[in-house]
Design a protein around this motif. Sequence first.
Motif, PDB file in Angstrom:
ATOM      1  N   MET A   1     -34.537 105.271  93.164  1.00 40.72           N
ATOM      2  CA  MET A   1     -33.202 105.351  92.630  1.00 40.72           C
ATOM      3  C   MET A   1     -32.205 105.228  93.785  1.00 40.72           C
ATOM      4  SD  MET A   1     -31.732 105.772  89.635  1.00 40.72           S
ATOM      5  CE  MET A   1     -33.101 106.366  88.693  1.00 40.72           C
ATOM      6  N   LYS A   2     -31.238 104.369  93.622  1.00 35.93           N
ATOM      7  CA  LYS A   2     -30.201 104.167  94.633  1.00 35.93           C
ATOM      8  C   LYS A   2     -28.859 104.618  94.084  1.00 35.93           C
ATOM      9  CE  LYS A   2     -32.144 101.001  97.713  1.00 35.93           C
ATOM     10  NZ  LYS A   2     -31.906 100.849  99.099  1.00 35.93           N
ATOM     11  N   THR A   3     -27.931 104.864  94.984  1.00 37.20           N
ATOM     12  CA  THR A   3     -26.565 105.211  94.626  1.00 37.20           C
ATOM     13  C   THR A   3     -25.638 104.167  95.228  1.00 37.20           C
ATOM     14  OG1 THR A   3     -27.078 107.566  94.630  1.00 37.20           O
ATOM     15  CG2 THR A   3     -24.758 106.968  94.813  1.00 37.20           C
ATOM     16  N   ALA A   4     -24.695 103.681  94.427  1.00 40.32           N
ATOM     17  CA  ALA A   4     -23.692 102.742  94.917  1.00 40.32           C
ATOM     18  C   ALA A   4     -22.316 103.326  94.665  1.00 40.32           C
ATOM     19  CB  ALA A   4     -23.820 101.394  94.224  1.00 40.32           C
ATOM     20  N   LYS A   5     -21.447 103.178  95.652  1.00 38.09           N
ATOM     21  CA  LYS A   5     -20.058 103.607  95.529  1.00 38.09           C
ATOM     22  C   LYS A   5     -19.180 102.385  95.743  1.00 38.09           C
ATOM     23  CE  LYS A   5     -21.163 108.152  97.323  1.00 38.09           C
ATOM     24  NZ  LYS A   5     -20.975 109.106  98.413  1.00 38.09           N
ATOM     25  N   PHE A   6     -18.319 102.138  94.771  1.00 41.82           N
ATOM     26  CA  PHE A   6     -17.428 100.985  94.821  1.00 41.82           C
ATOM     27  C   PHE A   6     -15.993 101.466  94.952  1.00 41.82           C
ATOM     28  CE2 PHE A   6     -21.075  99.908  92.164  1.00 41.82           C
ATOM     29  CZ  PHE A   6     -21.551  98.768  92.802  1.00 41.82           C
ATOM     30  N   GLN A   7     -15.290 100.979  95.981  1.00 38.79           N
ATOM     31  CA  GLN A   7     -13.871 101.274  96.134  1.00 38.79           C
ATOM     32  C   GLN A   7     -13.095 100.156  95.457  1.00 38.79           C
ATOM     33  OE1 GLN A   7     -12.179 104.004  97.728  1.00 38.79           O
ATOM     34  NE2 GLN A   7     -10.587 103.050  96.496  1.00 38.79           N
ATOM     35  N   LEU A   8     -12.264 100.514  94.491  1.00 37.55           N
ATOM     36  CA  LEU A   8     -11.492  99.528  93.742  1.00 37.55           C
ATOM     37  C   LEU A   8     -10.044  99.553  94.179  1.00 37.55           C
ATOM     38  CD1 LEU A   8     -12.812 100.330  90.138  1.00 37.55           C
ATOM     39  CD2 LEU A   8     -13.867  98.911  91.892  1.00 37.55           C
ATOM     40  N   GLU A   9      -9.312  98.509  93.760  1.00 34.40           N
ATOM     41  CA  GLU A   9      -7.868  98.581  93.887  1.00 34.40           C
ATOM     42  C   GLU A   9      -7.405  99.708  92.979  1.00 34.40           C
ATOM     43  OE1 GLU A   9      -5.865  94.901  93.158  1.00 34.40           O
ATOM     44  OE2 GLU A   9      -6.624  94.001  94.982  1.00 34.40           O
ATOM     45  N   THR A  10      -6.200 100.149  93.106  1.00 30.91           N
ATOM     46  CA  THR A  10      -5.685 101.286  92.352  1.00 30.91           C
ATOM     47  C   THR A  10      -5.873 101.112  90.851  1.00 30.91           C
ATOM     48  OG1 THR A  10      -4.042 101.645  94.070  1.00 30.91           O
ATOM     49  CG2 THR A  10      -3.651 102.708  91.965  1.00 30.91           C
ATOM     50  N   LEU A  11      -6.496 102.115  90.230  1.00 29.29           N
ATOM     51  CA  LEU A  11      -6.627 102.134  88.775  1.00 29.29           C
ATOM     52  C   LEU A  11      -5.302 102.620  88.195  1.00 29.29           C
ATOM     53  CD1 LEU A  11     -10.200 103.679  88.443  1.00 29.29           C
ATOM     54  CD2 LEU A  11      -9.548 101.288  88.185  1.00 29.29           C
ATOM     55  N   THR A  12      -4.847 101.968  87.140  1.00 28.38           N
ATOM     56  CA  THR A  12      -3.506 102.257  86.636  1.00 28.38           C
ATOM     57  C   THR A  12      -3.462 103.049  85.338  1.00 28.38           C
ATOM     58  OG1 THR A  12      -3.473 100.117  85.522  1.00 28.38           O
ATOM     59  CG2 THR A  12      -2.517 100.213  87.744  1.00 28.38           C
ATOM     60  N   CYS A  13      -4.573 103.138  84.621  1.00 28.43           N
ATOM     61  CA  CYS A  13      -4.531 103.858  83.347  1.00 28.43           C
ATOM     62  C   CYS A  13      -5.873 104.521  83.069  1.00 28.43           C
ATOM     63  CB  CYS A  13      -4.160 102.917  82.209  1.00 28.43           C
ATOM     64  SG  CYS A  13      -5.342 101.601  81.953  1.00 28.43           S
ATOM     65  N   PRO A  14      -5.853 105.663  82.380  1.00 24.44           N
ATOM     66  CA  PRO A  14      -7.105 106.365  82.081  1.00 24.44           C
ATOM     67  C   PRO A  14      -8.080 105.558  81.220  1.00 24.44           C
ATOM     68  CG  PRO A  14      -5.242 107.836  81.830  1.00 24.44           C
ATOM     69  CD  PRO A  14      -4.683 106.455  82.031  1.00 24.44           C
ATOM     70  N   SER A  15      -7.599 104.589  80.478  1.00 21.61           N
ATOM     71  CA  SER A  15      -8.513 103.782  79.667  1.00 21.61           C
ATOM     72  C   SER A  15      -9.441 102.934  80.538  1.00 21.61           C
ATOM     73  CB  SER A  15      -7.737 102.897  78.681  1.00 21.61           C
ATOM     74  OG  SER A  15      -6.975 101.937  79.369  1.00 21.61           O
ATOM     75  N   CYS A  16      -9.051 102.734  81.795  1.00 21.07           N
ATOM     76  CA  CYS A  16      -9.915 102.016  82.741  1.00 21.07           C
ATOM     77  C   CYS A  16     -11.249 102.753  82.891  1.00 21.07           C
ATOM     78  CB  CYS A  16      -9.255 101.920  84.114  1.00 21.07           C
ATOM     79  SG  CYS A  16      -7.672 101.079  84.150  1.00 21.07           S
ATOM     80  N   ILE A  17     -11.198 104.081  82.847  1.00 19.03           N
ATOM     81  CA  ILE A  17     -12.401 104.891  83.023  1.00 19.03           C
ATOM     82  C   ILE A  17     -13.416 104.555  81.936  1.00 19.03           C
ATOM     83  CG2 ILE A  17     -13.326 107.246  83.002  1.00 19.03           C
ATOM     84  CD1 ILE A  17     -10.543 108.140  84.063  1.00 19.03           C
ATOM     85  N   LYS A  18     -12.982 104.598  80.685  1.00 20.98           N
ATOM     86  CA  LYS A  18     -13.893 104.319  79.567  1.00 20.98           C
ATOM     87  C   LYS A  18     -14.420 102.897  79.621  1.00 20.98           C
ATOM     88  CE  LYS A  18     -12.248 107.692  76.255  1.00 20.98           C
ATOM     89  NZ  LYS A  18     -11.770 107.937  74.908  1.00 20.98           N
TER      90      LYS A  18
END
Length: 73
Positions: A1-18
Motif C-alpha cells: 500500500m502506498k500513500t500519495a499526496k497531491f498539492q493542488l492550486e487553491t480549492l475554491t468551494c467545498p463541493s470540490c471535496i465531494k
Amino acid sequence: MKTAKFQLETLTCPSCIKKIEGTLSKMDGVENVKVLFHASKVKTQFDESTVQAEELKETIRKLGYPVLSTKVS
C-alpha cells in the motif's frame, strides 16, 4: 500500500471535496481519499499493483484541478 499526496492550486468551494473524493474513491485500488480543503491537498492510499499515482494525478487534472506537486511514499 502506498500513500500519495497531491498539492493542488487553491480549492475554491467545498463541493470540490465531494467531487474529488467521490471520483477517486471509485477507482480500483484506491483505499482511502481525503481532501484537505484549506491546504488544497489530496491524500490517498492506494494499491500500486492496481493503480499508479500518475493515474490518480491525471484523474484529478481531468476534473479541472491542476496538480502542482506529487509526493509518493
